[in-house]
Design an enzyme around this catalytic site. Sequence first.
Site, PDB file in Angstrom:
ATOM      1  N   ASP A 130      -9.802   3.031   2.371  1.00 48.34           N
ATOM      2  CA  ASP A 130      -9.859   2.453   3.728  1.00 48.34           C
ATOM      3  C   ASP A 130     -10.449   3.472   4.707  1.00 48.34           C
ATOM      4  O   ASP A 130     -11.302   3.133   5.538  1.00 48.34           O
ATOM      5  CB  ASP A 130      -8.456   2.056   4.205  1.00 48.34           C
ATOM      6  N   LYS A 161       0.807  -1.233   0.000  1.00 51.88           N
ATOM      7  CA  LYS A 161       0.000   0.000   0.000  1.00 51.88           C
ATOM      8  C   LYS A 161       0.839   1.282   0.000  1.00 51.88           C
ATOM      9  O   LYS A 161       0.408   2.300  -0.527  1.00 51.88           O
ATOM     10  CB  LYS A 161      -0.938   0.013   1.208  1.00 51.88           C
TER      11      LYS A 161
END
Length: 299
Positions: free
Chosen positions: A110, A74
């Site tokens: 997220d 990420k």
Amino acid sequence: MADLRINGETRVTGIFGDPVAHTLSPAMHNSAFAALGLNFVYLPFHVTKDGLGAAIAAVRALGIAGVNITVPHKEDVLPYLDEISEDARIIGAVNTIVNRGGRLTGYNTDGSGFLRAIREEGFETRGADAVVLGAGGAARAVCVALGKAGVRRITIFNRTYRRASSLAEHVAKATGAEAEAFSWEELETSGAAAIRAAGIVAQTTSLGMHPQENEKPPVPGGIFHKGQLVVDLVYNPPQTGFLRAAAAGGAATQNGLAMLLHQGAAAFELWTGREAPVEIMRQALMDTFVRRHADNPHL
Ligand code: ATR
């Protein structure tokens, strides 16, 4: 299982991660594509650290419509992208890439997924006080999202104090929320007061996750109460010891499947431009999770 009709016009999406074998995302997205009659497919791609650059080049070369990025890529993926959304830049991590004619934009759903999840419980962020346990990648997304959503004060506890203090400093600067850092040991002392006063408590560490079901953050007993929302990002097991303690005190509880669902719904919307069929995705996620655990409780 989704009814897949692959043809020459099928648009490909997927997930890059290592490991990726146990991902629940293909079930969630393929069910959503099928439900809306969209000619898309979502595939798992096992991408190692060494292969990340080539995998991103392949997104362009193969005309892949978009991908999710998961552990451990990420943060490492940022330099390979053409553009980074504001959320992803502030969080410092990308979990969703959209390919627009070969130009790749990195997003982070997220944080927004976490907000959608807690709003489903009716939680009002503006002016609220929050406690976050942990200071890793997940905590970063949660803290930035809460700060940007108008939370007044965020109190962060972490085993490695230095990470908590640097996260608190970053969140205060980036979002304007008050943020304070404490060590893990202080959970038993100052932590009790902070948790009692908090409207929302988010547990973002791996404590309590299979196979450490018997572990939980060292919070004193009797500090949770009615009117609070307690979120544990762990979803295996679905109810951790931490959530059990919160529920026993009368708090509302939510496990990590809700954030997983909503980060997926937000990614789906970025790729397709359509509103995500959230209930279809939730059902696919739950069914796959339950089926997998019936087959093998260790996954
Ligand atoms: P993620 O992306 O899931 O947040 P991460 O960035 O590796 O993963 O962060 C893991 C978090 O869980 C960290 O806050 C970590 O604490 P440290 O910063 O001290 O490493 C926390 N964590 C992991 N195992 C833990 C344990 N046994 N006790 C307390 N905290 C733990």
